[in-house]
Design a protein around this motif. Structure first.
Motif, PDB file in Angstrom:
ATOM      1  N   ILE A 116      -7.347 -14.443  13.028  1.00  0.00           N
ATOM      2  CA  ILE A 116      -8.764 -14.099  13.150  1.00  0.00           C
ATOM      3  C   ILE A 116      -8.879 -12.771  13.881  1.00  0.00           C
ATOM      4  CG2 ILE A 116     -10.975 -14.824  14.128  1.00  0.00           C
ATOM      5  CD1 ILE A 116      -9.806 -17.747  13.900  1.00  0.00           C
ATOM      6  N   VAL A 117      -9.657 -11.857  13.290  1.00  0.00           N
ATOM      7  CA  VAL A 117      -9.814 -10.521  13.854  1.00  0.00           C
ATOM      8  C   VAL A 117     -11.296 -10.214  14.013  1.00  0.00           C
ATOM      9  CG1 VAL A 117      -9.376  -8.050  13.509  1.00  0.00           C
ATOM     10  CG2 VAL A 117      -7.670  -9.736  12.770  1.00  0.00           C
ATOM     11  N   GLY A 118     -11.688  -9.850  15.217  1.00  0.00           N
ATOM     12  CA  GLY A 118     -13.037  -9.367  15.457  1.00  0.00           C
ATOM     13  C   GLY A 118     -13.068  -7.866  15.243  1.00  0.00           C
ATOM     14  N   LEU A 119     -13.976  -7.415  14.395  1.00  0.00           N
ATOM     15  CA  LEU A 119     -14.029  -6.000  14.061  1.00  0.00           C
ATOM     16  C   LEU A 119     -15.457  -5.630  13.674  1.00  0.00           C
ATOM     17  CD1 LEU A 119     -12.254  -3.463  13.681  1.00  0.00           C
ATOM     18  CD2 LEU A 119     -11.824  -4.230  11.354  1.00  0.00           C
ATOM     19  N   ASP A 120     -16.023  -4.645  14.340  1.00  0.00           N
ATOM     20  CA  ASP A 120     -17.380  -4.192  14.059  1.00  0.00           C
ATOM     21  C   ASP A 120     -17.327  -2.776  13.497  1.00  0.00           C
ATOM     22  OD1 ASP A 120     -20.067  -3.703  13.912  1.00  0.00           O
ATOM     23  OD2 ASP A 120     -20.493  -4.203  16.004  1.00  0.00           O
ATOM     24  N   LEU A 121     -17.023  -2.686  12.222  1.00  0.00           N
ATOM     25  CA  LEU A 121     -16.836  -1.403  11.555  1.00  0.00           C
ATOM     26  C   LEU A 121     -18.113  -0.576  11.525  1.00  0.00           C
ATOM     27  CD1 LEU A 121     -14.728  -2.893   8.695  1.00  0.00           C
ATOM     28  CD2 LEU A 121     -13.873  -1.300  10.410  1.00  0.00           C
ATOM     29  N   GLU A 122     -19.243  -1.218  11.395  1.00  0.00           N
ATOM     30  CA  GLU A 122     -20.503  -0.496  11.278  1.00  0.00           C
ATOM     31  C   GLU A 122     -20.917   0.186  12.576  1.00  0.00           C
ATOM     32  OE1 GLU A 122     -23.565  -2.727   9.156  1.00  0.00           O
ATOM     33  OE2 GLU A 122     -21.931  -3.986   8.419  1.00  0.00           O
ATOM     34  N   ASN A 123     -20.315  -0.209  13.681  1.00  0.00           N
ATOM     35  CA  ASN A 123     -20.634   0.414  14.969  1.00  0.00           C
ATOM     36  C   ASN A 123     -19.477   1.248  15.494  1.00  0.00           C
ATOM     37  OD1 ASN A 123     -23.363  -0.330  15.449  1.00  0.00           O
ATOM     38  ND2 ASN A 123     -22.655  -2.431  15.680  1.00  0.00           N
ATOM     39  N   GLY A 124     -18.697   1.789  14.575  1.00  0.00           N
ATOM     40  CA  GLY A 124     -17.715   2.796  14.951  1.00  0.00           C
ATOM     41  C   GLY A 124     -16.295   2.325  15.169  1.00  0.00           C
ATOM     42  N   GLU A 125     -16.032   1.010  15.125  1.00  0.00           N
ATOM     43  CA  GLU A 125     -14.633   0.594  15.255  1.00  0.00           C
ATOM     44  C   GLU A 125     -13.879   1.063  14.020  1.00  0.00           C
ATOM     45  OE1 GLU A 125     -13.184  -3.163  16.917  1.00  0.00           O
ATOM     46  OE2 GLU A 125     -15.303  -3.723  17.083  1.00  0.00           O
ATOM     47  N   PRO A 126     -12.726   1.649  14.189  1.00  0.00           N
ATOM     48  CA  PRO A 126     -11.969   2.135  13.029  1.00  0.00           C
ATOM     49  C   PRO A 126     -11.296   0.984  12.267  1.00  0.00           C
ATOM     50  CG  PRO A 126     -10.729   2.501  15.038  1.00  0.00           C
ATOM     51  CD  PRO A 126     -12.067   1.964  15.457  1.00  0.00           C
ATOM     52  N   TRP A 127     -11.049   1.246  10.997  1.00  0.00           N
ATOM     53  CA  TRP A 127     -10.286   0.306  10.170  1.00  0.00           C
ATOM     54  C   TRP A 127      -8.918   0.161  10.802  1.00  0.00           C
ATOM     55  CZ3 TRP A 127     -11.038  -2.779   5.984  1.00  0.00           C
ATOM     56  CH2 TRP A 127      -9.915  -3.216   5.279  1.00  0.00           C
ATOM     57  N   ARG A 128      -8.551  -1.026  11.209  1.00  0.00           N
ATOM     58  CA  ARG A 128      -7.256  -1.266  11.828  1.00  0.00           C
ATOM     59  C   ARG A 128      -6.574  -2.480  11.216  1.00  0.00           C
ATOM     60  NH1 ARG A 128      -8.341  -5.393  15.684  1.00  0.00           N
ATOM     61  NH2 ARG A 128     -10.493  -5.397  16.378  1.00  0.00           N
ATOM     62  N   LEU A 129      -6.919  -2.746   9.979  1.00  0.00           N
ATOM     63  CA  LEU A 129      -6.384  -3.926   9.310  1.00  0.00           C
ATOM     64  C   LEU A 129      -5.153  -3.611   8.480  1.00  0.00           C
ATOM     65  CD1 LEU A 129      -9.801  -5.451   8.283  1.00  0.00           C
ATOM     66  CD2 LEU A 129      -8.341  -6.123  10.202  1.00  0.00           C
ATOM     67  N   GLY A 130      -4.781  -2.333   8.440  1.00  0.00           N
ATOM     68  CA  GLY A 130      -3.572  -1.951   7.728  1.00  0.00           C
ATOM     69  C   GLY A 130      -3.697  -2.142   6.233  1.00  0.00           C
ATOM     70  N   ALA A 131      -2.545  -2.355   5.614  1.00  0.00           N
ATOM     71  CA  ALA A 131      -2.457  -2.515   4.166  1.00  0.00           C
ATOM     72  C   ALA A 131      -1.496  -3.654   3.876  1.00  0.00           C
ATOM     73  CB  ALA A 131      -1.986  -1.214   3.531  1.00  0.00           C
ATOM     74  N   GLY A 132      -1.204  -3.838   2.608  1.00  0.00           N
ATOM     75  CA  GLY A 132      -0.236  -4.852   2.218  1.00  0.00           C
ATOM     76  C   GLY A 132      -0.849  -6.183   1.847  1.00  0.00           C
ATOM     77  N   TYR A 133      -2.117  -6.196   1.481  1.00  0.00           N
ATOM     78  CA  TYR A 133      -2.782  -7.454   1.112  1.00  0.00           C
ATOM     79  C   TYR A 133      -2.621  -7.728  -0.375  1.00  0.00           C
ATOM     80  CZ  TYR A 133      -4.850  -7.045   5.700  1.00  0.00           C
ATOM     81  OH  TYR A 133      -5.022  -6.929   7.052  1.00  0.00           O
ATOM     82  N   ASP A 134      -2.230  -8.951  -0.684  1.00  0.00           N
ATOM     83  CA  ASP A 134      -2.137  -9.367  -2.086  1.00  0.00           C
ATOM     84  C   ASP A 134      -3.511  -9.659  -2.669  1.00  0.00           C
ATOM     85  OD1 ASP A 134       0.668  -9.221  -2.167  1.00  0.00           O
ATOM     86  OD2 ASP A 134       0.843 -11.226  -1.311  1.00  0.00           O
ATOM     87  N   GLY A 135      -4.471  -9.905  -1.812  1.00  0.00           N
ATOM     88  CA  GLY A 135      -5.832 -10.150  -2.262  1.00  0.00           C
ATOM     89  C   GLY A 135      -6.820  -9.858  -1.156  1.00  0.00           C
ATOM     90  N   ILE A 136      -7.989  -9.399  -1.545  1.00  0.00           N
ATOM     91  CA  ILE A 136      -9.084  -9.148  -0.620  1.00  0.00           C
ATOM     92  C   ILE A 136     -10.341  -9.766  -1.216  1.00  0.00           C
ATOM     93  CG2 ILE A 136     -10.536  -7.409   0.491  1.00  0.00           C
ATOM     94  CD1 ILE A 136      -8.122  -5.482   0.367  1.00  0.00           C
TER      95      ILE A 136
END
Length: 155
Positions: free
Chosen positions: A44-64
């Motif tokens: 579980i990751v808390g992330l508020d992208l709309e308020n300036g937190e950068p994308w920090r989820l990386g890559a390598g997902y088989d599905g989104i």
């Protein structure tokens, strides 16, 4: 698998039940923590992208999976985060939804054909539809399924 804007975890639960490891992301992780804390296959990751937190989820997902969420600056990151052969499933509201209730702000509603125009240059679109649905409640939506660099076998 990445469940972006996971909310209460409806898609997270489905993916976990089918044996996938899931990264469940939301601005407010309270409901996700209550449902999945300690699950060995769920991060579980808390992330508020709309308020300036950068994308920090990386890559390598088989599905989104993205449902009922629109933040246009993520389109490029989502496509880049997929593995070769990975699948994006995206569904959210579009213009016309204001006739049915929320969301009604045009900033949070896709323009006609917007998902296909955003992802077709980066991914192979397997399915796209837009229009009015009646269930679970009337809404104007767009849906897209796309893959990165490969074709999914139909058998």
């Amino acid at each position: 698998m990445l469940d972006l804007a996971a909310g209460g975890g409806r898609h997270t639960r489905l993916l976990l039940e089918r044996g996938y490891a899931v990264v469940a992301v939301d601005r407010d992780t309270g409901a996700l923590e209550a449902a999945f804390a300690g699950h060995p296959d769920c991060r579980i990751v808390g992330l508020d992208l709309e308020n300036g937190e950068p994308w920090r989820l990386g890559a390598g997902y088989d599905g989104i999976v993205v449902a009922n969420y629109l933040y246009r600056p993520l389109f490029v990151d989502l496509a880049a985060a997929l593995t070769s052969g990975g699948v994006l499933i995206y569904e959210t509201f579009m213009l016309g939804n204001e006739a049915f209730g929320k969301p009604s702000n045009p900033d949070f509603l896709l323009r006609p054909n917007e998902l296909i125009e955003a992802f077709a240059p980066r991914l192979m679109v397997l399915a796209f539809e837009q229009g009015i649905v009646q269930r679970p409640r009337p809404a104007a939506i767009q849906r897209l399924v796309a893959t990165k660099g490969g074709i999914i076998p139909l058998d």
